[in-house]
Design an enzyme around this catalytic site. Structure first.
Site, PDB file in Angstrom:
ATOM      1  N   GLU A  22       0.835  -1.207   0.000  1.00 24.29           N
ATOM      2  CA  GLU A  22       0.000   0.000   0.000  1.00 24.29           C
ATOM      3  C   GLU A  22       0.870   1.257   0.000  1.00 24.29           C
ATOM      4  O   GLU A  22       0.570   2.238  -0.666  1.00 24.29           O
ATOM      5  CB  GLU A  22      -0.895   0.032   1.241  1.00 24.29           C
ATOM      6  CG  GLU A  22      -1.928  -1.061   1.311  1.00 24.29           C
ATOM      7  CD  GLU A  22      -2.676  -1.021   2.610  1.00 24.29           C
ATOM      8  OE1 GLU A  22      -3.851  -0.611   2.575  1.00 24.29           O
ATOM      9  OE2 GLU A  22      -2.101  -1.376   3.668  1.00 24.29           O
ATOM     10  N   TYR A  54     -13.199  27.394   0.309  1.00 28.76           N
ATOM     11  CA  TYR A  54     -13.410  25.961   0.070  1.00 28.76           C
ATOM     12  C   TYR A  54     -12.250  25.341  -0.705  1.00 28.76           C
ATOM     13  O   TYR A  54     -11.816  24.236  -0.411  1.00 28.76           O
ATOM     14  CB  TYR A  54     -14.702  25.694  -0.703  1.00 28.76           C
ATOM     15  CG  TYR A  54     -15.923  26.424  -0.221  1.00 28.76           C
ATOM     16  CD1 TYR A  54     -16.134  26.710   1.122  1.00 28.76           C
ATOM     17  CD2 TYR A  54     -16.889  26.829  -1.113  1.00 28.76           C
ATOM     18  CE1 TYR A  54     -17.268  27.375   1.551  1.00 28.76           C
ATOM     19  CE2 TYR A  54     -18.030  27.494  -0.700  1.00 28.76           C
ATOM     20  CZ  TYR A  54     -18.208  27.768   0.637  1.00 28.76           C
ATOM     21  OH  TYR A  54     -19.327  28.424   1.048  1.00 28.76           O
ATOM     22  N   GLU A  74      -7.061   6.125  11.012  1.00 26.12           N
ATOM     23  CA  GLU A  74      -7.319   6.949  12.188  1.00 26.12           C
ATOM     24  C   GLU A  74      -6.305   8.095  12.293  1.00 26.12           C
ATOM     25  O   GLU A  74      -6.674   9.232  12.607  1.00 26.12           O
ATOM     26  CB  GLU A  74      -7.275   6.094  13.461  1.00 26.12           C
ATOM     27  CG  GLU A  74      -8.397   5.089  13.561  1.00 26.12           C
ATOM     28  CD  GLU A  74      -8.146   3.756  12.840  1.00 26.12           C
ATOM     29  OE1 GLU A  74      -8.898   2.806  13.106  1.00 26.12           O
ATOM     30  OE2 GLU A  74      -7.219   3.672  11.998  1.00 26.12           O
ATOM     31  N   LYS A  99     -11.340   4.262   2.399  1.00 26.19           N
ATOM     32  CA  LYS A  99     -10.408   3.590   1.499  1.00 26.19           C
ATOM     33  C   LYS A  99     -11.228   2.589   0.695  1.00 26.19           C
ATOM     34  O   LYS A  99     -11.588   1.517   1.190  1.00 26.19           O
ATOM     35  CB  LYS A  99      -9.326   2.876   2.308  1.00 26.19           C
ATOM     36  CG  LYS A  99      -8.244   2.240   1.459  1.00 26.19           C
ATOM     37  CD  LYS A  99      -7.305   1.387   2.278  1.00 26.19           C
ATOM     38  CE  LYS A  99      -6.380   2.220   3.116  1.00 26.19           C
ATOM     39  NZ  LYS A  99      -5.264   1.389   3.687  1.00 26.19           N
TER      40      LYS A  99
END
Length: 117
Positions: A22, A54, A74, A99
């Site tokens: 990953e 934004y 997290e 994900k």
């Protein structure tokens, strides 16, 4: 506080995850953020400086996802929340980091974490 700015489906390509693959190959992340802020000043003045930009917020989120590495969603969500709370006018943030299609055998959905700060 009922006022908030919502940023939905910020799509990023990052290199976070527990597995070496990953971190080497990267993958897609989708971020939603909700920033609780008093919008009355911007609503009455119609001036950007009385609100939040934004585009700048989206850019900040993308930079964290794309330029930093974390093992856990997290930790990634926490870094995003810290950045979005840098403006003193922001009273609370909600961050969801998803994900899609994580490398879990037999699992084709997505995983996500949601935090409130």
């Amino acid at each position: 506080m009922a006022d908030c700015i919502r940023l939905r489906e910020i799509v990023c390509y990052g290199y976070s995850g527990v597995y070496a693959e990953e971190r080497r190959l990267g993958q897609r992340f989708v971020v939603d953020a909700e920033l609780h802020i008093d919008l009355r000043p911007a609503g009455t003045s119609d001036r950007l400086e009385d609100s939040l930009d934004y585009g700048a917020l989206v850019t900040a989120v993308r930079q964290i996802v794309e330029e930093r590495q974390f093992s856990l969603l997290e930790a990634l969500a926490e870094a995003i929340a810290r950045r979005l709370r840098q403006d003193a006018r922001v009273q609370q943030v909600r961050v969801v980091v998803a994900k899609p299609q994580p490398p879990i055998p037999g699992f084709t959905g997505s995983v996500a974490v949601e935090i409130w700060r």
